[in-house]
Design an enzyme around this catalytic site. Structure first.
Site, PDB file in Angstrom:
ATOM      1  N   ARG A 122       0.935  -1.240   0.016  1.00 10.35           N
ATOM      2  CA  ARG A 122      -0.069  -0.070   0.191  1.00 10.35           C
ATOM      3  C   ARG A 122       0.818   1.224   0.070  1.00 10.35           C
ATOM      4  NH1 ARG A 122      -0.625   4.624   2.678  1.00 10.35           N
ATOM      5  NH2 ARG A 122       0.031   3.547   4.596  1.00 10.35           N
ATOM      6  N   ASP A 123       1.465   1.444   1.086  1.00  8.73           N
ATOM      7  CA  ASP A 123       2.561   2.896   1.343  1.00  8.73           C
ATOM      8  C   ASP A 123       3.400   2.631   0.096  1.00  8.73           C
ATOM      9  OD1 ASP A 123       3.355   5.109   2.082  1.00  8.73           O
ATOM     10  OD2 ASP A 123       3.439   4.477   4.399  1.00  8.73           O
TER      11      ASP A 123
ATOM     12  N   HIS B  44       5.374   4.381  12.682  1.00 12.03           N
ATOM     13  CA  HIS B  44       5.400   4.094  11.311  1.00 12.03           C
ATOM     14  C   HIS B  44       6.350   5.194  10.675  1.00 12.03           C
ATOM     15  CE1 HIS B  44       3.315   3.842   7.561  1.00 12.03           C
ATOM     16  NE2 HIS B  44       3.567   5.038   7.299  1.00 12.03           N
TER      17      HIS B  44
ATOM     18  N   HIS C 123       9.330   6.677   8.358  1.00 15.40           N
ATOM     19  CA  HIS C 123       9.676   6.778   7.086  1.00 15.40           C
ATOM     20  C   HIS C 123      11.364   7.089   7.320  1.00 15.40           C
ATOM     21  CE1 HIS C 123       6.062   6.675   4.321  1.00 15.40           C
ATOM     22  NE2 HIS C 123       5.719   6.963   5.441  1.00 15.40           N
TER      23      HIS C 123
ATOM     24  N   CYS D   1       4.886   9.104   0.132  1.00 17.83           N
ATOM     25  CA  CYS D   1       3.520   9.353   0.523  1.00 17.83           C
ATOM     26  C   CYS D   1       3.264  10.577  -1.090  1.00 17.83           C
ATOM     27  CB  CYS D   1       2.924  10.222   1.595  1.00 17.83           C
ATOM     28  SG  CYS D   1       1.477  11.021   1.487  1.00 17.83           S
TER      29      CYS D   1
ATOM     30  N   ASN E  93       9.500   3.798   3.220  1.00 19.78           N
ATOM     31  CA  ASN E  93       9.290   3.490   4.973  1.00 19.78           C
ATOM     32  C   ASN E  93      10.523   2.814   5.254  1.00 19.78           C
ATOM     33  OD1 ASN E  93       6.543   3.303   3.488  1.00 19.78           O
ATOM     34  ND2 ASN E  93       5.955   3.360   5.725  1.00 19.78           N
TER      35      ASN E  93
HETATM   36  P1  HMG Z   1     -12.906  14.972  -2.235  1.00 15.66           P
HETATM   37  O1  HMG Z   1     -12.419  15.442  -3.564  1.00 15.66           O
HETATM   38  O2  HMG Z   1     -13.091  16.086  -1.177  1.00 15.66           O
HETATM   39  O3  HMG Z   1     -14.192  13.988  -2.350  1.00 15.66           O
HETATM   40  O4  HMG Z   1     -11.901  13.918  -1.889  1.00 15.66           O
HETATM   41  P2  HMG Z   1     -15.597  14.353  -2.087  1.00 15.66           P
HETATM   42  O5  HMG Z   1     -16.002  13.824  -0.923  1.00 15.66           O
HETATM   43  O6  HMG Z   1     -15.866  15.600  -2.306  1.00 15.66           O
HETATM   44  O7  HMG Z   1     -16.386  13.413  -3.471  1.00 15.66           O
HETATM   45  C1  HMG Z   1     -16.043  13.716  -4.750  1.00 15.66           C
HETATM   46  C2  HMG Z   1     -16.230  12.674  -5.657  1.00 15.66           C
HETATM   47  O8  HMG Z   1     -15.623  11.568  -5.267  1.00 15.66           O
HETATM   48  C3  HMG Z   1     -17.900  11.839  -5.417  1.00 15.66           C
HETATM   49  O9  HMG Z   1     -18.203  11.661  -6.821  1.00 15.66           O
HETATM   50  C4  HMG Z   1     -17.502  10.878  -4.592  1.00 15.66           C
HETATM   51  O10 HMG Z   1     -18.413   9.692  -4.790  1.00 15.66           O
HETATM   52  C5  HMG Z   1     -16.208  10.461  -4.910  1.00 15.66           C
HETATM   53  P3  HMG Z   1     -19.004  12.360  -7.655  1.00 15.66           P
HETATM   54  O11 HMG Z   1     -20.107  12.416  -6.653  1.00 15.66           O
HETATM   55  O12 HMG Z   1     -18.672  13.805  -8.024  1.00 15.66           O
HETATM   56  O13 HMG Z   1     -19.619  11.585  -8.807  1.00 15.66           O
HETATM   57  N1  HMG Z   1     -15.406   9.619  -4.054  1.00 15.66           N
HETATM   58  C6  HMG Z   1     -14.803   8.385  -4.026  1.00 15.66           C
HETATM   59  N2  HMG Z   1     -14.721   7.523  -4.796  1.00 15.66           N
HETATM   60  C7  HMG Z   1     -14.197   6.290  -4.760  1.00 15.66           C
HETATM   61  N3  HMG Z   1     -13.685   6.003  -3.613  1.00 15.66           N
HETATM   62  C8  HMG Z   1     -13.774   6.979  -2.642  1.00 15.66           C
HETATM   63  C9  HMG Z   1     -14.340   8.327  -2.782  1.00 15.66           C
HETATM   64  N4  HMG Z   1     -14.493   9.345  -2.044  1.00 15.66           N
HETATM   65  C10 HMG Z   1     -15.225  10.203  -2.955  1.00 15.66           C
HETATM   66  N5  HMG Z   1     -13.195   6.499  -1.274  1.00 15.66           N
HETATM   67  C11 HMG Z   1     -10.794  12.126  -0.369  1.00 15.66           C
HETATM   68  C12 HMG Z   1     -11.751  13.505  -0.551  1.00 15.66           C
HETATM   69  C13 HMG Z   1     -10.698  11.734   1.059  1.00 15.66           C
HETATM   70  C14 HMG Z   1     -11.693  11.111  -1.194  1.00 15.66           C
HETATM   71  C15 HMG Z   1      -9.685  12.313  -1.230  1.00 15.66           C
HETATM   72  O14 HMG Z   1      -9.043  13.428  -0.600  1.00 15.66           O
HETATM   73  C16 HMG Z   1      -8.878  11.018  -1.335  1.00 15.66           C
HETATM   74  O15 HMG Z   1      -9.078  10.036  -1.737  1.00 15.66           O
HETATM   75  N6  HMG Z   1      -7.623  11.132  -0.537  1.00 15.66           N
HETATM   76  C17 HMG Z   1      -6.463  10.055  -0.354  1.00 15.66           C
HETATM   77  C18 HMG Z   1      -5.253  10.417  -0.434  1.00 15.66           C
HETATM   78  C19 HMG Z   1      -4.351   9.343  -0.022  1.00 15.66           C
HETATM   79  O16 HMG Z   1      -4.724   8.194  -0.267  1.00 15.66           O
HETATM   80  N7  HMG Z   1      -3.107   9.473   0.469  1.00 15.66           N
HETATM   81  C20 HMG Z   1      -2.262   8.498   0.943  1.00 15.66           C
HETATM   82  C21 HMG Z   1      -2.480   7.753   1.944  1.00 15.66           C
HETATM   83  S1  HMG Z   1      -2.159   8.320   3.595  1.00 15.66           S
HETATM   84  C22 HMG Z   1      -0.330   8.097   3.955  1.00 15.66           C
HETATM   85  O17 HMG Z   1       0.142   7.566   3.105  1.00 15.66           O
HETATM   86  C23 HMG Z   1       0.414   8.349   4.957  1.00 15.66           C
HETATM   87  C24 HMG Z   1       0.523   6.957   6.008  1.00 15.66           C
HETATM   88  O18 HMG Z   1       1.175   6.130   5.317  1.00 15.66           O
HETATM   89  C25 HMG Z   1       0.913   7.341   7.420  1.00 15.66           C
HETATM   90  C26 HMG Z   1       2.108   8.293   7.022  1.00 15.66           C
HETATM   91  O19 HMG Z   1       3.147   8.127   6.590  1.00 15.66           O
HETATM   92  O20 HMG Z   1       2.083   9.444   7.781  1.00 15.66           O
HETATM   93  C27 HMG Z   1      -0.856   6.665   6.405  1.00 15.66           C
HETATM   94 MG    MG Z   2       3.203   6.193   5.211  1.00  9.54          MG
END
Ligand code: HMG
Ligand code: MG
Length: 318
Positions: free
Chosen positions: A28-29, A225, A227, A258, A267
């Site tokens: 995933r990450d 966690h 990096h 990320c 990581n």
């Molecule tokens: P948004 O654009 O604000 O979404 O994104 P929304 O709620 O306004 O919805 C807009 C449209 O997207 C809608 O469709 C929703 O249905 C659709 P429409 O009605 O316009 O046709 N939608 C989705 N479709 C599929 N799956 C979904 C989904 N949600 C909404 N889940 C959102 C907000 C949270 C969805 C977006 O910002 C997002 O997906 N962000 C994810 C970013 C991400 O994955 N980052 C990496 C992971 S975090 C990380 O790596 C850190 C970690 O490792 C720890 C560390 O290292 O610190 C965990």
């Molecule tokens: Mg991470």
């Protein structure tokens, strides 16, 4: 090939746990940060190999918006391919990231038993990663956690930017502990403290764990966690273990980063972690040579060498 020096000599150190649960995040990450999307079949084989190497918590993918993380847009295709693995490897958990109720619906459809929500300790990263502010992210997660718990699903909470933030600089421990405690209060069973950009050092780790303890959150509910951007991940892990943490996140071969925090690199590599834990006589259940061979195989698929020192040492013929 694996070199003959496949395992370290065992010399324990007092004050450390006898067993550590590794939460493997490479699929995933790691893969979310690749410039090109890894083929579905490669992901399938990667996760199978990780399970075969003894990992029992393997974060598989994310049910986020496919436009935000196109590298994981095949979550619906991937989950059915690996759904049989827990039968083959008892105790295997395959958590997935879920940001909102739309993501939860998708995960429920595929009968996922473990999910993780992911919050930020800082406003800047919450906006960039989730398109939400600090309070709004909690409003987004609250119904997700409530519905998941009701459905008998385990929920992990991630907290990003626990030490430094590329837009805001050093993050005050009080702020991190306050947002983290809020996330736990929603109903998460465990909280993983993310050093998203890898700037933390061992003293900061200890200070943060103490801040959580003062709020009544013990090390038994926390995971770390790290990096490895500044090479601090293993030292930070040892500091956390000394303070009672027994769950450590890492990624096979040191894959990762990320996509919404450009200064985040891979990581902590699982092989580097297992080399240290094996050397300390701490049980992980991981077969290190098999894992290193998996990461060497993945490095071939990605067309570049693994950044993990242990993988390179174990797989480079002398
Ligand atoms: P948004 O654009 O604000 O979404 O994104 P929304 O709620 O306004 O919805 C807009 C449209 O997207 C809608 O469709 C929703 O249905 C659709 P429409 O009605 O316009 O046709 N939608 C989705 N479709 C599929 N799956 C979904 C989904 N949600 C909404 N889940 C959102 C907000 C949270 C969805 C977006 O910002 C997002 O997906 N962000 C994810 C970013 C991400 O994955 N980052 C990496 C992971 S975090 C990380 O790596 C850190 C970690 O490792 C720890 C560390 O290292 O610190 C965990
Ligand atoms: Mg991470």
């Amino acid at each position: 090939m694996i070199t003959e020096l496949g395992l370290p000599d065992r010399t324990p150190l007092s004050g450390l746990p006898s067993r550590v649960r590794i939460h493997e995040v490479g699929a995933r990450d790691g893969l979310q940060n690749e410039s090109s999307t890894v083929p579905l079949e490669t992901k399938h084989e990667f996760i199978g190999r990780l399970a075969r190497a003894g990992l029992r918590t393997i974060e598989a993918t994310s049910f986020v918006h496919p436009k935000w993380v196109p590298q994981l847009a095949d979550a619906e295709q991937l989950m059915p391919l690996i759904a049989g693995l827990p039968e083959e490897y008892p105790g295997l958990r395959l958590p997935v990231l879920v940001p909102n109720t739309r993501g939860l619906d998708r995960a429920l459809e595929l009968r996922c038993a473990d999910i993780a929500v992911f919050a930020s300790a800082t406003e800047s990263f919450a906006r960039r990663n989730l398109n939400r502010g600090l309070d709004e992210q909690m409003e987004m997660f609250a119904p997700v956690v409530a519905r998941a718990v009701e459905a008998g699903i385990r929920v992990r909470g991630y907290l990003s930017m626990c030490f430094g933030d590329p837009w805001e600089g050093p993050v005050p421990v009080g702020q991190v502990a306050s947002v983290g405690a809020e996330l736990l209060k929603l109903g998460c069973t465990e909280l993983s403290l993310g050093d998203t950009i890898g700037t933390g050092t061992p003293g900061q780790v200890a200070a943060l764990l103490r801040a959580f303890e003062q709020r009544g959150v013990g090390a038994d509910r926390l995971a770390v966690h790290f990096h490895d951007t500044y090479g601090q991940a293993l030292a930070n892990t040892l500091a956390a273990l000394q303070l009672g943490v027994t769950t450590v996140d890492s990624s096979a071969g040191g894959l990762g980063g990320c996509p919404y925090a450009k200064s985040a690199t891979g990581n902590l590599a699982t092989e580097d972690l297992v080399w240290m834990l094996d050397g300390l006589g701490i049980e992980t259940g991981v077969d290190l040579p098999a894992l290193a061979a998996t990461s060497a195989w993945m490095a071939d698929r990605l067309g570049r060498p693994s950044p993990s020192r242990a993988v390179r040492a174990l797989t480079t013929p002398s």
